[in-house]
Design an enzyme around this catalytic site. Structure first.
Site, short mmCIF file in Angstrom:
data_model
loop_
_atom_site.label_atom_id
_atom_site.label_comp_id
_atom_site.label_asym_id
_atom_site.label_seq_id
_atom_site.Cartn_x
_atom_site.Cartn_y
_atom_site.Cartn_z
N HIS A 71 0.83 -1.21 -0.08
CA HIS A 71 0.03 0.09 0.13
C HIS A 71 0.96 1.25 -0.05
O HIS A 71 0.84 2.03 1.04
CB HIS A 71 -0.96 -0.01 1.34
CG HIS A 71 -2.23 -0.85 1.01
ND1 HIS A 71 -2.99 -1.45 2.03
CD2 HIS A 71 -2.75 -1.18 -0.23
CE1 HIS A 71 -4.03 -2.14 1.35
NE2 HIS A 71 -3.86 -1.95 0.30
N GLU A 88 -6.39 -7.91 3.48
CA GLU A 88 -6.02 -8.90 4.42
C GLU A 88 -7.18 -9.74 5.01
O GLU A 88 -7.04 -10.92 4.98
CB GLU A 88 -5.25 -8.41 5.62
CG GLU A 88 -4.72 -9.55 6.43
CD GLU A 88 -3.84 -8.90 7.37
OE1 GLU A 88 -2.87 -8.13 7.31
OE2 GLU A 88 -3.78 -9.55 8.71
N SER A 112 -3.28 -8.41 11.16
CA SER A 112 -1.82 -8.16 11.26
C SER A 112 -1.46 -6.81 11.96
O SER A 112 -0.37 -6.61 12.81
CB SER A 112 -0.99 -8.57 10.58
OG SER A 112 -1.12 -7.83 9.12
N SER A 164 -2.78 2.77 3.69
CA SER A 164 -2.00 1.68 4.51
C SER A 164 -2.42 1.55 5.92
O SER A 164 -2.62 2.65 6.80
CB SER A 164 -0.57 2.17 4.50
OG SER A 164 0.24 1.63 5.55
S1 SF4 Z 1 5.53 -8.16 8.63
FE1 SF4 Z 1 3.39 -7.59 9.25
S2 SF4 Z 1 2.95 -5.39 8.56
FE2 SF4 Z 1 4.63 -6.33 7.30
S3 SF4 Z 1 3.67 -7.41 5.67
FE3 SF4 Z 1 3.87 -8.93 7.13
S4 SF4 Z 1 2.14 -8.89 8.51
FE4 SF4 Z 1 1.76 -7.01 7.35
#
Ligand code: SF4
Length: 289
Positions: free
Chosen positions: A41, A135, A172, A229
């Site tokens: 993003h 996601e 996440s 994002s």
């Molecule tokens: S580390 Fe965390 S923020 Fe980065 S792409 Fe993976 S899930 Fe998304």
């Protein structure tokens, strides 16, 4: 004005990995890489990748059919972005007849695995996240008909009554304190509730480093990253909650000297999909104020 930069500002490992996958497949522009929605993003980084013939063709939520050219001079390949996709979408992409590479962040893959394993055993799955975020759209696909998305306490109260086991996970990039609060409330109704704190390490690190900027004396905060994002928007929200004037910007062009009049120390952080060249140019501009 003094400029202090958060240690973790910029690409997380999942984003770096997705970019590396796409670049490997593009072979320096020898092949065309189609990404199903934005690979990450950040539109400036997507523009940079466009120069290597890495092209975004899908929609934001990875739902519509891909509009691929009927004929192409070069070999082409489809790459799945860092946020992941649903199993149905995976099947669709794999059936396009093009080589296929998965750039899903392994941290998102772990969440998908937990959801899949429990949904197959009949558990209802509660996902804390933004229902519109790609996601979450992808993760819901692993829960089949057992998935429920909540973003706040009101949503929690509107959940149906569950008769069997219940499991709760998080997108996440959410706030840990909000997830803890909601999972505690849900566990009072379902004492056997299984809770997986699936907020990734990169998100937690960026959030705690932002608090460090405040502790280190920043009296104004600049958060750099795409307006789409999720983790960047969360950082901006977190900074505002410390009652510090906060600017969520995409590039150095978005800041003006006048807005920083009277501040002594600016704390700079950036979302997990913000490239280093943008962070550096913002810091350099701020140092001239
Ligand atoms: S580390 Fe965390 S923020 Fe980065 S792409 Fe993976 S899930 Fe998304």
């Amino acid at each position: 004005m003094k400029v202090i930069r958060a240690k973790s500002a910029g690409f997380c490992w999942g984003v770096e990995r997705a970019i590396q996958v796409a670049r490997e497949e593009a072979q320096g522009g020898e092949r065309t890489v189609y990404t199903d929605g934005p690979l990450i993003h950040n539109s400036q980084m997507m523009d940079e990748l466009g120069k290597e013939d890495i092209r975004e063709v899908g929609d934001y939520q990875s739902k519509s059919k891909l509009d691929l050219p009927a004929k192409s001079e070069k070999e082409s390949v489809v790459v799945v972005r860092a946020h992941g996709i649903s199993p149905e979408r995976r099947k669709y992409l794999q059936n396009l007849g093009l080589p296929f590479r998965d750039g899903t962040c392994p941290d998102v893959g772990i969440i998908a695995g937990k959801i899949k394993a429990h949904a197959e055993r009949g558990y209802d799955v509660v996902i804390f996240g933004d229902p519109k975020h790609p996601e979450v759209a992808g993760l819901l696909g692993y829960a089949k008909e057992h998935g429920h998305v909540i973003t706040n306490e009101k949503d929690l109260q509107s959940l149906p009554d569950f008769n069997g086991g219940v499991v709760m996970v998080s997108q996440s990039t959410m706030f840990t304190h909000e997830f803890k609060n909601l999972s505690q409330i849900l566990s009072t109704k379902y004492p056997e509730l299984i809770v997986f704190d699936t907020i990734c390490g990169a998100t937690k690190e960026r959030q705690s480093d932002l608090v460090q900027l405040v502790d280190d004396g920043a009296d104004v905060i600049v958060v750099i990253g795409g307006k789409h994002s999720a983790n960047t928007r969360k950082l901006a929200k977190l900074a505002s909650s410390y009652e510090k004037p906060t600017f969520h910007i995409e590039t150095a062009k978005d800041i003006e000297k006048e807005s920083f009049h009277g501040f002594k120390c600016v704390g700079v952080t950036a979302g997990a999909s913000t490239p280093e060249f943008i962070i550096r140019s913002v810091c350099e501009k701020l140092e001239t104020f």
